[in-house]
Scaffold this motif. Sequence first.
Motif, short mmCIF file in Angstrom:
data_model
loop_
_atom_site.label_atom_id
_atom_site.label_comp_id
_atom_site.label_asym_id
_atom_site.label_seq_id
_atom_site.Cartn_x
_atom_site.Cartn_y
_atom_site.Cartn_z
N ASP A 198 4.33 8.58 -10.54
CA ASP A 198 5.29 9.11 -9.96
C ASP A 198 5.59 8.33 -8.55
OD1 ASP A 198 5.47 11.16 -11.94
OD2 ASP A 198 3.96 12.42 -10.74
N TYR A 199 6.58 8.42 -8.02
CA TYR A 199 7.06 7.79 -6.87
C TYR A 199 6.35 8.48 -5.82
CZ TYR A 199 10.72 5.20 -9.33
OH TYR A 199 11.50 4.30 -9.97
N ARG A 200 5.87 7.62 -4.87
CA ARG A 200 5.34 8.32 -3.56
C ARG A 200 5.98 7.58 -2.27
NH1 ARG A 200 -1.05 8.90 -3.86
NH2 ARG A 200 -0.48 10.22 -2.07
N GLN A 201 5.71 8.41 -1.21
CA GLN A 201 6.40 7.94 0.09
C GLN A 201 5.69 6.78 0.61
OE1 GLN A 201 7.31 10.95 3.04
NE2 GLN A 201 8.23 9.30 4.37
N TYR A 202 5.93 5.52 1.01
CA TYR A 202 5.11 4.57 1.39
C TYR A 202 4.43 4.66 2.81
CZ TYR A 202 4.30 0.13 3.76
OH TYR A 202 3.68 -1.07 4.34
N ALA A 203 5.01 5.56 3.66
CA ALA A 203 4.45 5.68 4.93
C ALA A 203 3.50 6.76 4.94
CB ALA A 203 5.80 6.38 5.79
N VAL A 204 2.94 7.25 3.78
CA VAL A 204 1.67 8.03 3.74
C VAL A 204 0.39 7.11 3.69
CG1 VAL A 204 0.56 9.84 2.68
CG2 VAL A 204 3.03 10.31 2.99
N ASP A 205 -0.54 7.48 4.60
CA ASP A 205 -1.46 6.52 4.21
C ASP A 205 -2.58 7.02 3.28
OD1 ASP A 205 -1.01 5.15 6.78
OD2 ASP A 205 -2.21 6.36 8.18
N GLY A 206 -3.24 6.08 2.56
CA GLY A 206 -4.17 6.14 1.64
C GLY A 206 -5.37 7.13 1.83
N VAL A 207 -6.10 7.47 1.12
CA VAL A 207 -7.38 8.31 1.41
C VAL A 207 -8.63 7.59 1.64
CG1 VAL A 207 -6.34 10.15 0.26
CG2 VAL A 207 -7.81 8.54 -1.00
N GLY A 208 -9.56 7.82 2.16
CA GLY A 208 -10.81 7.04 2.45
C GLY A 208 -10.81 6.10 3.71
N LEU A 209 -12.00 5.43 3.86
CA LEU A 209 -11.95 4.48 5.04
C LEU A 209 -10.88 3.45 5.14
CD1 LEU A 209 -15.91 4.15 5.64
CD2 LEU A 209 -14.28 5.85 6.78
N ILE A 214 -2.33 1.49 -2.83
CA ILE A 214 -1.15 0.70 -3.49
C ILE A 214 -0.26 2.03 -3.57
CG2 ILE A 214 -0.23 -0.29 -5.51
CD1 ILE A 214 -2.83 -1.97 -5.66
N TYR A 215 0.79 1.76 -3.55
CA TYR A 215 1.93 3.04 -3.58
C TYR A 215 3.05 2.46 -4.44
CZ TYR A 215 -0.14 6.18 -0.21
OH TYR A 215 -0.68 6.91 0.53
N ASN A 216 3.67 3.26 -5.37
CA ASN A 216 4.96 3.14 -6.22
C ASN A 216 5.97 3.76 -5.30
OD1 ASN A 216 6.65 2.45 -8.12
ND2 ASN A 216 6.25 4.18 -9.43
N LEU A 224 6.70 -1.78 -5.25
CA LEU A 224 5.23 -1.50 -5.29
C LEU A 224 4.76 -2.11 -4.25
CD1 LEU A 224 2.73 -0.75 -7.14
CD2 LEU A 224 2.69 -3.01 -7.93
N MET A 225 4.12 -1.04 -3.26
CA MET A 225 3.79 -1.27 -1.93
C MET A 225 2.27 -1.45 -1.92
SD MET A 225 6.62 -1.79 -0.54
CE MET A 225 6.26 -1.99 1.09
N ILE A 226 1.62 -2.63 -1.02
CA ILE A 226 0.13 -2.62 -0.91
C ILE A 226 0.00 -2.34 0.55
CG2 ILE A 226 -1.96 -3.91 -1.00
CD1 ILE A 226 -0.39 -5.71 -3.33
N LEU A 227 -0.72 -1.36 0.67
CA LEU A 227 -0.95 -0.92 2.09
C LEU A 227 -2.54 -1.32 2.32
CD1 LEU A 227 0.48 0.76 4.65
CD2 LEU A 227 -0.87 2.72 3.69
N GLY A 228 -2.45 -2.19 3.55
CA GLY A 228 -3.77 -2.78 3.87
C GLY A 228 -4.74 -1.80 4.66
N ASN A 229 -5.84 -2.66 4.74
CA ASN A 229 -7.12 -1.82 5.54
C ASN A 229 -7.10 -2.04 6.95
OD1 ASN A 229 -9.78 -1.40 6.37
ND2 ASN A 229 -10.29 -1.10 4.28
N THR A 230 -7.43 -0.76 7.64
CA THR A 230 -7.39 -0.99 9.10
C THR A 230 -8.71 -0.62 9.73
OG1 THR A 230 -6.83 1.53 9.20
CG2 THR A 230 -5.09 0.09 9.32
N SER A 231 -9.75 -1.01 8.85
CA SER A 231 -11.10 -0.51 9.39
C SER A 231 -11.67 -1.56 10.25
CB SER A 231 -11.99 -0.33 8.34
OG SER A 231 -12.01 -1.50 7.39
#
Length: 246
Positions: A198-209, A214-216, A224-231
């Motif tokens: 399903d489609y998801r909103q890109y602005a929502v962060d992923g789960v975990g540290l 990766i969002y559709n 297809l959006m790849i959201l990088g790591n901010t740790s």
Amino acid sequence: MVRVKRDTPLHERAVDFGDGAILSEAILDKANEQLFYVAQEVLDYSEGLLKMKEDGYFDALNRRIRNVANPIENNDVVNLGFMNSQYIPTARAEADLAKSGREKTEHVKASTNQLKIDTEQTLSEARTFTTSIKKQTEVLRGKAEQHMVTAHAYKEKAIAEANKATSEANRAHGEANRAKGYVEKYKPEVKGSWTFDDYRQYAVDGVGLGGACIYNDGTKYKALMILGNTSDDDKCRRIWFWMMPT
């Protein structure tokens, strides 16, 4: 028609007798003639008046009666003006209503007659069609009996094929369970948003540290959006691709 009539004066007497006067034949005749003439004129005048007949009703002698006032009591005579203003409009409205009802009745009657003709024609066609259907049904009945014999043979064959298919299905079910065991045993551990159904909103962060995922995306960027790591510093999202040597 010319009519000549006498009009005797009635406001004064023709002879005025005095005391001690001589009563001559001429004077007496003159006095009596006035009364006689008046009686004749009254009789002539009464000939044109309403007369009561032997049955107790008045006869207008086929003449008009004028200057009749509007009726007040139930038994008063009704004049033509009152009749035209009171009863004629109502009678005319009733007549128009009756005429409209008669026209509607004639229309319904004509429609009913046509419906009767159409119904009789439909019944005739239905009888013809029923006879034809009956003959066709007899033919189809014979064919159906033939097909029933053939179907019985196919039924036996289908039962055998079904039994064979059941055996194949049972074997396939066993293979599927075995494959499922392999999948459960060797499937990789997945965290975050790893679902592209399903489609998801890109602005929502992923789960975990780090909130990587990766969002559709189907709302803003539609990609297809790849959201990088901010740790590392919580300011910059990093995406690295490692090329492992073989």
